[in-house]
Design a protein around this motif. Structure first.
Motif, PDB file in Angstrom:
ATOM      1  N   THR A 264       6.996  -0.423  -0.798  1.00 35.42           N
ATOM      2  CA  THR A 264       6.077  -0.942  -1.772  1.00 35.42           C
ATOM      3  C   THR A 264       5.426   0.298  -2.557  1.00 35.42           C
ATOM      4  O   THR A 264       5.373   1.202  -1.962  1.00 35.42           O
ATOM      5  N   ARG A 265       4.775  -0.318  -3.567  1.00 38.88           N
ATOM      6  CA  ARG A 265       4.077   0.679  -4.261  1.00 38.88           C
ATOM      7  C   ARG A 265       2.529   0.483  -4.056  1.00 38.88           C
ATOM      8  O   ARG A 265       2.345  -0.741  -3.902  1.00 38.88           O
ATOM      9  N   GLY A 266       1.789   1.447  -3.920  1.00 42.86           N
ATOM     10  CA  GLY A 266       0.567   1.163  -3.812  1.00 42.86           C
ATOM     11  C   GLY A 266      -0.077   1.162  -5.088  1.00 42.86           C
ATOM     12  O   GLY A 266       0.588   1.046  -6.020  1.00 42.86           O
ATOM     13  N   GLY A 267      -1.096   0.381  -5.263  1.00 43.91           N
ATOM     14  CA  GLY A 267      -1.759   0.379  -6.532  1.00 43.91           C
ATOM     15  C   GLY A 267      -2.175  -1.258  -6.764  1.00 43.91           C
ATOM     16  O   GLY A 267      -1.935  -2.018  -5.989  1.00 43.91           O
ATOM     17  N   PRO A 268      -2.668  -1.424  -8.094  1.00 48.85           N
ATOM     18  CA  PRO A 268      -3.273  -2.630  -8.259  1.00 48.85           C
ATOM     19  C   PRO A 268      -2.113  -3.725  -8.823  1.00 48.85           C
ATOM     20  O   PRO A 268      -2.482  -4.938  -9.118  1.00 48.85           O
ATOM     21  N   TYR A 269      -0.903  -3.219  -9.230  1.00 50.49           N
ATOM     22  CA  TYR A 269       0.026  -3.964  -9.966  1.00 50.49           C
ATOM     23  C   TYR A 269       0.925  -4.617  -8.692  1.00 50.49           C
ATOM     24  O   TYR A 269       1.356  -4.183  -7.894  1.00 50.49           O
ATOM     25  N   TRP A 270       1.148  -6.097  -9.120  1.00 53.11           N
ATOM     26  CA  TRP A 270       2.324  -6.647  -8.458  1.00 53.11           C
ATOM     27  C   TRP A 270       3.496  -6.018  -8.473  1.00 53.11           C
ATOM     28  O   TRP A 270       3.786  -5.606  -9.451  1.00 53.11           O
TER      29      TRP A 270
ATOM     30  N   ASP B  63       0.780  -1.227  -0.128  1.00 54.97           N
ATOM     31  CA  ASP B  63       0.152  -0.030   0.025  1.00 54.97           C
ATOM     32  C   ASP B  63       0.894   1.198   0.150  1.00 54.97           C
ATOM     33  O   ASP B  63       0.304   2.213   0.399  1.00 54.97           O
ATOM     34  N   GLY B  64       2.132   1.167  -0.520  1.00 54.41           N
ATOM     35  CA  GLY B  64       2.976   2.163  -0.719  1.00 54.41           C
ATOM     36  C   GLY B  64       3.612   2.711   0.610  1.00 54.41           C
ATOM     37  O   GLY B  64       4.537   3.262   0.850  1.00 54.41           O
ATOM     38  N   ARG B  65       3.676   1.645   1.740  1.00 55.88           N
ATOM     39  CA  ARG B  65       4.301   1.876   3.075  1.00 55.88           C
ATOM     40  C   ARG B  65       5.784   1.134   2.848  1.00 55.88           C
ATOM     41  O   ARG B  65       5.921   0.051   2.247  1.00 55.88           O
ATOM     42  N   PRO B  66       6.789   1.827   3.712  1.00 53.07           N
ATOM     43  CA  PRO B  66       8.074   1.265   3.612  1.00 53.07           C
ATOM     44  C   PRO B  66       8.113  -0.049   4.843  1.00 53.07           C
ATOM     45  O   PRO B  66       7.442   0.182   5.919  1.00 53.07           O
ATOM     46  N   TRP B  67       8.404  -0.975   4.605  1.00 54.34           N
ATOM     47  CA  TRP B  67       8.382  -2.499   5.408  1.00 54.34           C
ATOM     48  C   TRP B  67       9.883  -2.608   5.633  1.00 54.34           C
ATOM     49  O   TRP B  67      10.701  -2.377   4.780  1.00 54.34           O
TER      50      TRP B  67
END
Lengths: 348, 207
Positions: free
Chosen positions: B126-132, B98-102
């Motif tokens: 991570t990038r948010g959005g529908p793409y893997w 969801d765009g957050r850093p893990w």
């Protein structure tokens, strides 16, 4: 590590082995073994890595157990026989205890589970010291003990060759492979100990030369697993051509030097009417040969004739002194024709 | 010997979720929530709410983390079993965030080294959005931390005895989060020859 500290530890290592060589009293021999153990522990733990700490701890625990068993056997022998001399032992109980303690010390099967784990946690040079130098003192004692328990020695030998061969089959880490190789070679040495101690010495000598070469080759190429070996042709092409021969010598194939001890041992076992033992030992050598062949395959038979798919490593000048390696490889590959001379020298 | 890819964790059925542990700062009195469930198409869904409100115990000043970690593999008689990833050099994940850093944490065997809180960590943006997202992190990039603090004396992660892998969120952004994981695998990248990404300076240099 500070060079003065390294020097002190290496000299102490030599001192411990020399004390054991020179002693006729069990207590002094035990002290030499302990000095050896304590001197190598800082060398093993010098790299601040959890795996090095683990290797050091495991080595310390096993060696301490073996040393305490040895001391117990010593005191039992003194109690039963009234004397501490190494060469005058007659009672089978302390002799058996000594044999078991020294078997644990050098890494014979069955108590051999520590050797691959410990060797895996060390750098290649410390691993070399552990595989070669640390075997000398226990063997010096084993050669002096009267072999009262023939069955035990043969069982230790056969089990070691079997476990050394089988255990090495599933390994990709070179240090573990060399550990299992060490176990198998120690098995061969113990098999013939009671019949011809001179042959045990010869096998030990040949093993030390071959292992020395192997460790130095891996150190030169900075190789610790089979995948890295596959790219050594780009770094040291001439050595990559010789290394399969070195490995096959370890495997005991003629016409290389490694065949000599195996041949003479099988001959001696046949003379002693132990044909079944000889056959089993020869068959277990095939297991070891498989993983040596696998290393040779990765080294020399997986080269691409054109551009490789991976990035070839840089060919940098290695700071390692190569003259000892050159000498030991020559000895590893060319000593077989000297067998008659060596045999003549061995017979009193 | 020549294995180049291996899928270590995938999420096909509920039993695959049993090998993961979920925790958050709720255990120490915080207010974060974290849950793990199977996604629709053989994926795992790690979701919840992060709250950086510290527990009201008078001594904790900072809080706000949620984590999922794989359980220790056990052999017969409850003996520890380890992952042997020595033939690989890269961690390969397929995630949808969801765009957050893990933070990805790999735990190696530390029983004999007496350093049980040592972890090797790296970041996952991570990038948010529908793409893997196909993430490949070389193991040479993982740095050593002890109880969350990066250590001076760094060394590379040894891959012969890996115990656990975990994903932690602690970005101090209060609110819901989700991380969908398709698979976690390891692969061998022959083009990656780096042994360790970080310089190790000499302590106590000779003067």
């Amino acid at each position: 590590m500070n060079p003065i500290v390294s020097c002190t530890l290496l000299i102490t290592l030599g001192l411990g082995t020399t004390i054991t060589f020179a002693s006729s009293h069990w207590f002094l021999a035990w002290m030499g073994l302990e000095i050896n153990t304590l001197a190598i522990l800082p060398l093993m733990a010098q790299y601040h890595h959890p795996r090095a700490t683990e290797a050091t701890l495991k080595y310390f625990l096993t060696q301490a157990t073996a040393a305490s068993t040895l001391l117990f056997a010593t005191t039992t022998n003194a109690w039963l026989n009234g004397q501490w001399d190494i060469q005058h032992m007659t009672h089978p109980l302390p002799i058996t205890l000594f044999t078991i303690a020294l078997a644990l010390k050098i890494g014979l099967a069955p108590p051999t589970i520590w050797l691959p784990e410990v060797l895996q946690g060390l750098d290649l040079i410390t691993g070399l010291i552990m595989s070669t130098w640390q075997k000398l003192a226990p063997f010096a004692l084993l050669l002096q003990i009267y072999p009262a328990n023939s069955t035990l020695l043969i069982m230790l030998g056969l089990t070691s060759t079997l476990i050394g061969g089988w255990g090495g089959l599933n390994q990709t880490q070179l240090r573990k492979i060399l550990a299992y190789s060490s176990i198998a070679h120690l098995g061969w040495m113990i098999l013939v100990l009671q019949f011809s101690p001179a042959l045990t010495l010869l096998t030990l000598f040949m093993y030390i030369i071959m292992t020395f070469s192997t460790f130095l080759v891996f150190h030169l190429n900075n190789a610790t697993n089979i995948n890295t070996l596959a790219t050594t042709w780009a770094k040291t092409p001439a050595l990559t051509a010789l290394t399969p021969l070195l490995l096959l010598s370890l495997g005991g194939l003629p016409p290389l030097s490694g065949f000599m001890p195996k041949w003479l041992i099988l001959q001696e076992l046949a003379k002693q009417d132990l044909a079944l033992t000889a056959t089993l030992a020869a068959l277990t050598a095939l297991l070891s040969l498989y993983f040596y062949l696998r290393l040779s395959y990765a080294l020399a038979l997986t080269m691409f004739p054109n551009n490789p798919t991976g990035t070839p490593p840089w060919r940098l000048q290695s700071p390692q002194i190569v003259y000892p390696l050159a000498l030991s490889i020559t000895a590893t590959l060319t000593l077989l024709p000297l067998t008659p001379t060596i045999t003549a020298l061995m017979t009193p | 010997m020549l294995e180049q890819n291996r899928v270590v964790f995938e999420f096909r059925n509920p039993e695959d979720l049993e090998s993961w542990t979920v925790s958050s700062d709720r255990e120490i009195g915080g207010q974060s929530e974290a849950y793990l469930k199977l996604g629709k198409y053989n994926t795992c869904f790690f979701y919840g709410t992060l709250s950086s409100a510290p527990p009201k115990d008078g001594e904790t000043r900072y809080s706000g983390y949620c984590t999922m970690r794989s359980k220790q593999m056990l052999a017969s008689f409850d003996r520890k079993q380890h992952y042997d990833w020595t033939t690989f050099n890269t961690l390969h994940l397929r995630v949808r965030g969801d765009g957050r850093p893990w933070m990805i944490s790999v735990g190696a065997e530390t029983y004999f080294a007496h350093q049980k809180d040592d972890m090797y960590c790296y970041f996952l943006y991570t990038r948010g959005g529908p793409y893997w997202q196909d993430v490949k992190i070389p193991f040479s990039k993982f740095f050593l931390s002890h109880r969350g603090r990066i250590q001076d004396d760094q060394h590379p992660l040894w891959l012969d005895k890996v115990n656990t892998i975990g994903f932690t969120l602690g970005d101090k952004a209060n609110g819901p989060f989700q991380l969908e994981i398709d698979y976690i695998g390891v692969c061998k990248d022959y083009a990656h020859t780096e042994e360790f990404a970080y310089e190790v300076y000499k302590r106590n240099p000779e003067v």
